[in-house]
Design an enzyme around this catalytic site. Structure first.
Site, PDB file in Angstrom:
ATOM      1  N   GLY A 274      -2.503  -7.273 -17.554  1.00  0.00           N
ATOM      2  CA  GLY A 274      -1.646  -8.208 -17.017  1.00  0.00           C
ATOM      3  C   GLY A 274      -0.854  -9.390 -17.768  1.00  0.00           C
ATOM      4  O   GLY A 274       0.066  -9.796 -17.248  1.00  0.00           O
ATOM      5  N   GLU A 275      -1.423  -9.579 -18.856  1.00  0.00           N
ATOM      6  CA  GLU A 275      -0.916 -10.672 -19.768  1.00  0.00           C
ATOM      7  C   GLU A 275       0.378 -10.171 -20.426  1.00  0.00           C
ATOM      8  O   GLU A 275       0.461  -9.107 -21.067  1.00  0.00           O
ATOM      9  CB  GLU A 275      -1.783 -11.082 -20.624  1.00  0.00           C
ATOM     10  CG  GLU A 275      -1.374 -12.223 -21.432  1.00  0.00           C
ATOM     11  CD  GLU A 275      -2.400 -12.773 -22.470  1.00  0.00           C
ATOM     12  OE1 GLU A 275      -1.981 -13.169 -23.545  1.00  0.00           O
ATOM     13  OE2 GLU A 275      -3.819 -12.646 -22.193  1.00  0.00           O
ATOM     14  N   ALA A 276       1.676 -10.758 -20.512  1.00  0.00           N
ATOM     15  CA  ALA A 276       2.722 -10.330 -21.129  1.00  0.00           C
ATOM     16  C   ALA A 276       2.543 -10.198 -22.447  1.00  0.00           C
ATOM     17  O   ALA A 276       3.318  -9.403 -23.049  1.00  0.00           O
ATOM     18  CB  ALA A 276       3.718 -11.393 -20.377  1.00  0.00           C
TER      19      ALA A 276
ATOM     20  N   GLN B 260       0.170  -9.116 -24.125  1.00  0.00           N
ATOM     21  CA  GLN B 260      -0.794  -7.887 -24.279  1.00  0.00           C
ATOM     22  C   GLN B 260       0.302  -6.752 -23.972  1.00  0.00           C
ATOM     23  O   GLN B 260       0.123  -5.691 -24.769  1.00  0.00           O
ATOM     24  CB  GLN B 260      -1.870  -7.808 -23.520  1.00  0.00           C
ATOM     25  CG  GLN B 260      -3.023  -8.783 -23.873  1.00  0.00           C
ATOM     26  CD  GLN B 260      -4.191  -8.800 -23.058  1.00  0.00           C
ATOM     27  OE1 GLN B 260      -4.101  -8.276 -21.558  1.00  0.00           O
ATOM     28  NE2 GLN B 260      -5.558  -8.973 -23.369  1.00  0.00           N
ATOM     29  N   ILE B 261       1.043  -6.699 -22.929  1.00  0.00           N
ATOM     30  CA  ILE B 261       1.820  -5.687 -22.687  1.00  0.00           C
ATOM     31  C   ILE B 261       2.773  -5.362 -23.729  1.00  0.00           C
ATOM     32  O   ILE B 261       3.248  -4.333 -24.015  1.00  0.00           O
ATOM     33  CB  ILE B 261       2.523  -5.746 -21.364  1.00  0.00           C
ATOM     34  CG1 ILE B 261       1.639  -6.048 -20.050  1.00  0.00           C
ATOM     35  CG2 ILE B 261       3.899  -5.092 -21.005  1.00  0.00           C
ATOM     36  CD1 ILE B 261       2.249  -6.514 -18.549  1.00  0.00           C
TER      37      ILE B 261
END
Length: 190
Positions: A22-24, A26-27
């Protein structure tokens, strides 16, 4: 091995294997790693730069949301020309071939990119197995683990497990790289 896959199909396969975090940040790291691998596999082609593939992957994900979201009216959906225009200069200041961008646009608009799809799990073996996990065991004395009957699919070096054979999404997966397996007989194995 991503050498035989066009970018949209490789991205479909990659995103089918797990749910994006969900974290930008990490994406971004996940897509960056994918882009580097895809570019390395296509070193002689138009998509040989990891940065180009990275930007194009985000563009495809945004196109996918735009094309398949029921909340976006048909009149407001992105056109092929808009998609091509949005991706001008992303190859270190140069444009990617228009034919490539139009093909990617058509493919994503025609077929939604879905996350965690079972259709991309190619089975080399499948069937019912007993999975040990969690505390509880059959009697609390001879076993320390609870056992559940799960449907497994072995694909490459990953064992996916489901509640039933027709479930679309796995309950989980077990990576099998550098793993040795052997049958075990214990007091509860009947």
């Amino acid at each position: 091995d991503l050498r035989s896959l066009p970018l949209d199909e490789a991205l479909r396969f990659f995103l089918s294997l797990f749910r994006l975090p969900g974290e930008a940040q990490q994406i971004a790291r996940v897509i960056e790693t994918f882009a580097a691998r895809y570019a390395a596999c296509h070193a002689a082609g138009a998509l040989s730069r990891a940065d180009t593939v990275y930007v194009l992957c985000y563009s495809l994900i945004m196109l996918n949301v735009d094309a398949h979201s029921p909340r976006i009216p048909e009149a407001a959906k992105m056109t092929s020309d808009q998609f091509v225009s949005n991706n001008r200069g992303i190859d270190d200041g140069a444009d990617l071939p228009r034919e490539l961008l139009e093909q990617l646009y058509s493919s994503v608009v025609a077929r939604e990119v879905k996350i965690e799809q079972r259709e991309f799990i190619e089975s080399s073996a499948q069937g019912w197995l007993l999975k040990h996990g969690g505390r509880g065991g059959c009697c609390g004395v001879c076993c320390a683990w609870r056992t559940a009957r799960r449907y497994f699919i072995l694909s490459n070096s990953v064992l996916y497990y489901f509640n039933a054979p027709d479930d679309a999404l796995p309950l989980g997966l077990v990576p099998l790289e550098d793993i040795a397996a052997a049958p075990v007989r214990g007091p509860c194995s009947g």
